[in-house]
Structure formats: structure tokens, C-alpha cells
Design a protein around this motif. Sequence first.
Motif, PDB file in Angstrom:
ATOM      1  N   LYS A  73       0.848  -1.061   0.037  1.00 24.05           N
ATOM      2  CA  LYS A  73      -0.126   0.153   0.351  1.00 24.05           C
ATOM      3  C   LYS A  73       1.107   0.880  -0.159  1.00 24.05           C
ATOM      4  O   LYS A  73       0.489   2.140  -0.271  1.00 24.05           O
ATOM      5  CB  LYS A  73      -1.158  -0.451   0.729  1.00 24.05           C
ATOM      6  CG  LYS A  73      -2.079   1.067   0.751  1.00 24.05           C
ATOM      7  CD  LYS A  73      -2.841   1.484   0.157  1.00 24.05           C
ATOM      8  CE  LYS A  73      -4.160   2.520   0.742  1.00 24.05           C
ATOM      9  NZ  LYS A  73      -4.635   2.867  -1.050  1.00 24.05           N
ATOM     10  N   LYS A  74       2.185   1.351   1.052  1.00 20.20           N
ATOM     11  CA  LYS A  74       2.793   1.809   0.930  1.00 20.20           C
ATOM     12  C   LYS A  74       3.308   2.943  -0.469  1.00 20.20           C
ATOM     13  O   LYS A  74       3.484   3.612  -1.287  1.00 20.20           O
ATOM     14  CB  LYS A  74       4.082   1.907   2.263  1.00 20.20           C
ATOM     15  CG  LYS A  74       3.121   2.011   3.736  1.00 20.20           C
ATOM     16  CD  LYS A  74       4.604   2.491   4.213  1.00 20.20           C
ATOM     17  CE  LYS A  74       3.592   2.037   6.044  1.00 20.20           C
ATOM     18  NZ  LYS A  74       4.988   1.430   7.044  1.00 20.20           N
ATOM     19  N   GLU A  75       3.708   1.591  -1.639  1.00 17.90           N
ATOM     20  CA  GLU A  75       4.640   1.684  -2.025  1.00 17.90           C
ATOM     21  C   GLU A  75       3.460   2.427  -3.296  1.00 17.90           C
ATOM     22  O   GLU A  75       4.028   3.045  -4.053  1.00 17.90           O
ATOM     23  CB  GLU A  75       5.211   0.043  -2.278  1.00 17.90           C
ATOM     24  CG  GLU A  75       6.527  -0.303  -2.118  1.00 17.90           C
ATOM     25  CD  GLU A  75       7.245  -1.867  -2.453  1.00 17.90           C
ATOM     26  OE1 GLU A  75       6.587  -1.573  -3.429  1.00 17.90           O
ATOM     27  OE2 GLU A  75       7.698  -1.978  -1.188  1.00 17.90           O
ATOM     28  N   THR A  76       2.388   1.727  -3.246  1.00 11.14           N
ATOM     29  CA  THR A  76       1.481   2.092  -4.464  1.00 11.14           C
ATOM     30  C   THR A  76       1.389   3.234  -4.242  1.00 11.14           C
ATOM     31  O   THR A  76       0.711   4.224  -4.982  1.00 11.14           O
ATOM     32  CB  THR A  76      -0.154   1.217  -4.485  1.00 11.14           C
ATOM     33  OG1 THR A  76       0.299   0.473  -4.378  1.00 11.14           O
ATOM     34  CG2 THR A  76      -0.556   1.683  -5.208  1.00 11.14           C
ATOM     35  N   ASP A  77       0.985   3.934  -2.851  1.00 16.55           N
ATOM     36  CA  ASP A  77       0.986   6.243  -2.379  1.00 16.55           C
ATOM     37  C   ASP A  77       1.979   6.044  -2.976  1.00 16.55           C
ATOM     38  O   ASP A  77       2.133   7.237  -3.565  1.00 16.55           O
ATOM     39  CB  ASP A  77       0.887   5.796  -1.330  1.00 16.55           C
ATOM     40  CG  ASP A  77      -0.899   5.459  -0.501  1.00 16.55           C
ATOM     41  OD1 ASP A  77      -1.665   5.354  -1.626  1.00 16.55           O
ATOM     42  OD2 ASP A  77      -0.606   4.716   0.376  1.00 16.55           O
ATOM     43  N   ARG A  78       3.219   5.284  -2.897  1.00 14.06           N
ATOM     44  CA  ARG A  78       4.472   6.485  -3.712  1.00 14.06           C
ATOM     45  C   ARG A  78       4.881   6.915  -5.025  1.00 14.06           C
ATOM     46  O   ARG A  78       4.658   7.782  -5.689  1.00 14.06           O
ATOM     47  CB  ARG A  78       5.789   5.939  -3.070  1.00 14.06           C
ATOM     48  CG  ARG A  78       5.800   6.110  -1.534  1.00 14.06           C
ATOM     49  CD  ARG A  78       7.724   5.651  -1.547  1.00 14.06           C
ATOM     50  NE  ARG A  78       7.451   4.810   0.090  1.00 14.06           N
ATOM     51  CZ  ARG A  78       7.943   3.724   0.273  1.00 14.06           C
ATOM     52  NH1 ARG A  78       9.027   3.248  -1.138  1.00 14.06           N
ATOM     53  NH2 ARG A  78       7.368   2.759   0.935  1.00 14.06           N
ATOM     54  N   ALA A  79       4.331   5.201  -5.913  1.00 17.10           N
ATOM     55  CA  ALA A  79       3.692   5.169  -7.721  1.00 17.10           C
ATOM     56  C   ALA A  79       3.089   6.459  -7.622  1.00 17.10           C
ATOM     57  O   ALA A  79       3.659   7.092  -8.963  1.00 17.10           O
ATOM     58  CB  ALA A  79       3.669   3.613  -8.054  1.00 17.10           C
ATOM     59  N   VAL A  80       1.819   5.914  -7.164  1.00 14.70           N
ATOM     60  CA  VAL A  80       1.301   7.689  -7.461  1.00 14.70           C
ATOM     61  C   VAL A  80       1.374   8.710  -7.268  1.00 14.70           C
ATOM     62  O   VAL A  80       1.189   9.575  -8.509  1.00 14.70           O
ATOM     63  CB  VAL A  80      -0.217   7.343  -6.829  1.00 14.70           C
ATOM     64  CG1 VAL A  80      -1.052   8.383  -7.136  1.00 14.70           C
ATOM     65  CG2 VAL A  80      -1.020   5.913  -6.475  1.00 14.70           C
ATOM     66  N   LEU A  81       2.366   9.468  -6.623  1.00 14.57           N
ATOM     67  CA  LEU A  81       3.103  10.432  -6.843  1.00 14.57           C
ATOM     68  C   LEU A  81       4.452  10.626  -7.326  1.00 14.57           C
ATOM     69  O   LEU A  81       4.108  11.308  -7.994  1.00 14.57           O
ATOM     70  CB  LEU A  81       3.495  10.479  -5.042  1.00 14.57           C
ATOM     71  CG  LEU A  81       2.258  11.092  -4.093  1.00 14.57           C
ATOM     72  CD1 LEU A  81       2.966  11.216  -2.823  1.00 14.57           C
ATOM     73  CD2 LEU A  81       1.316  11.684  -4.484  1.00 14.57           C
ATOM     74  N   VAL A  82       4.830   9.407  -8.215  1.00 10.53           N
ATOM     75  CA  VAL A  82       6.189   9.714  -8.241  1.00 10.53           C
ATOM     76  C   VAL A  82       5.876   9.685  -9.920  1.00 10.53           C
ATOM     77  O   VAL A  82       5.892  10.615 -10.656  1.00 10.53           O
ATOM     78  CB  VAL A  82       7.064   8.691  -8.180  1.00 10.53           C
ATOM     79  CG1 VAL A  82       8.331   8.627  -8.781  1.00 10.53           C
ATOM     80  CG2 VAL A  82       7.641   9.366  -6.523  1.00 10.53           C
ATOM     81  N   TYR A  83       5.267   8.520  -9.844  1.00 12.77           N
ATOM     82  CA  TYR A  83       4.676   7.997 -11.595  1.00 12.77           C
ATOM     83  C   TYR A  83       3.333   8.684 -11.952  1.00 12.77           C
ATOM     84  O   TYR A  83       2.772   8.741 -13.485  1.00 12.77           O
ATOM     85  CB  TYR A  83       4.701   7.135 -12.362  1.00 12.77           C
ATOM     86  CG  TYR A  83       6.078   6.138 -11.897  1.00 12.77           C
ATOM     87  CD1 TYR A  83       7.157   6.565 -11.980  1.00 12.77           C
ATOM     88  CD2 TYR A  83       6.006   5.593 -10.648  1.00 12.77           C
ATOM     89  CE1 TYR A  83       8.309   5.551 -11.803  1.00 12.77           C
ATOM     90  CE2 TYR A  83       7.502   4.831 -10.476  1.00 12.77           C
ATOM     91  CZ  TYR A  83       8.473   4.851 -10.967  1.00 12.77           C
ATOM     92  OH  TYR A  83       9.332   4.285 -11.467  1.00 12.77           O
TER      93      TYR A  83
END
Length: 166
Positions: A73-83
Motif C-alpha cells: 500500500k505504501k509503495e503504491t501510494d509512492r508510485a501514484v505520486l512519483v509516476y
Amino acid sequence: MYSDLSGSSWVMITQHLLETVHDYTHLPCWATIVTTVSLRLTITLPFAAYQPIIYARLGNLKPEMDAILKELKKETDRAVLVYKWDAKKAKLAFHVCAKKQWNLLVQRDNCHQFKASVLLRCQIPLWVCMSVALRNMLMMLPIQTIDAQILHLSLSTGGFDFGSPI
């Protein structure tokens, strides 16, 4: 429908097995029924003993999977912001990764869900085949031949002879 089931190859194999047991033991009808129950128990007991082990292994994976899901979930949230992913793409990526991680855990602990349901998948067809085969024997089905009549007579009157009572 019953006639198709009554003459199916699995039922005929089971019926032949029960007839062979009856021919060698000369058991009466009630004992033949006990034999079918005993045979079902012998075949399904190992699966019944193994099933709780698989469920326990699956239950033990839950805490580990919960930790993995938090991290995903944390990685997905980061990916939403970065990508700059939209919600649909983020949700799809999360589910794909979660499924992959679950499959890896299940494979590592050798506790596939199919193994947990093998008792049910074995027991129902076995019960149907044995019940229909026993009914075939008792009702001279699927074809009423001389052999079927002899078997019917043997089941209805035969059995152990213990001699006359004292």
C-alpha cells in the motif's frame, strides 16, 4: 439421467469392486453397506487428516500477508505520486502485486487452496459412485441379467452361517 449415471464407467467399476468383495466374502446386504462405508472411510480418511494441516498453514500466512499488504500500500501510494498514476491504475497494480506475493507465500509453504478442498472433491464423487453401485446391485441394474438376479438373491438371503443356536 439416473440411467446414464447408473451405467457410467466409474459406477460400473465401483459396482464390479463391490461385487468382487461380495463374491469372496458372501456378506449379507447390511454387511455390504458397512463395507461401502468402510471403503469410503479408508479412501477419504487420509485427506480428512491432511485438510486441517493445509488450513493451519493458510492461517499462519495471514499475519505475514497483512504486513506485505501494508508495505504494498505504501509503495503504491509512492508510485501514484512519483509516476502520477490514476486511481484505477494504482488499484490494478496493487492487486497484481498482492496476488503475486500471495502465490509466492502459498508456494513457499506448500499450502495451495486446491489441497484444502481435495477431501470434498474426492468424497462426493466416491459417495455417489458407491451409493449408485450399491443400488444397482440391490435392484438388478443397469441390465437385469441372470448374474444380476443371482447377486440380488445372494445379497437378500446370503450371509455368514454360524450354525444353529445352542
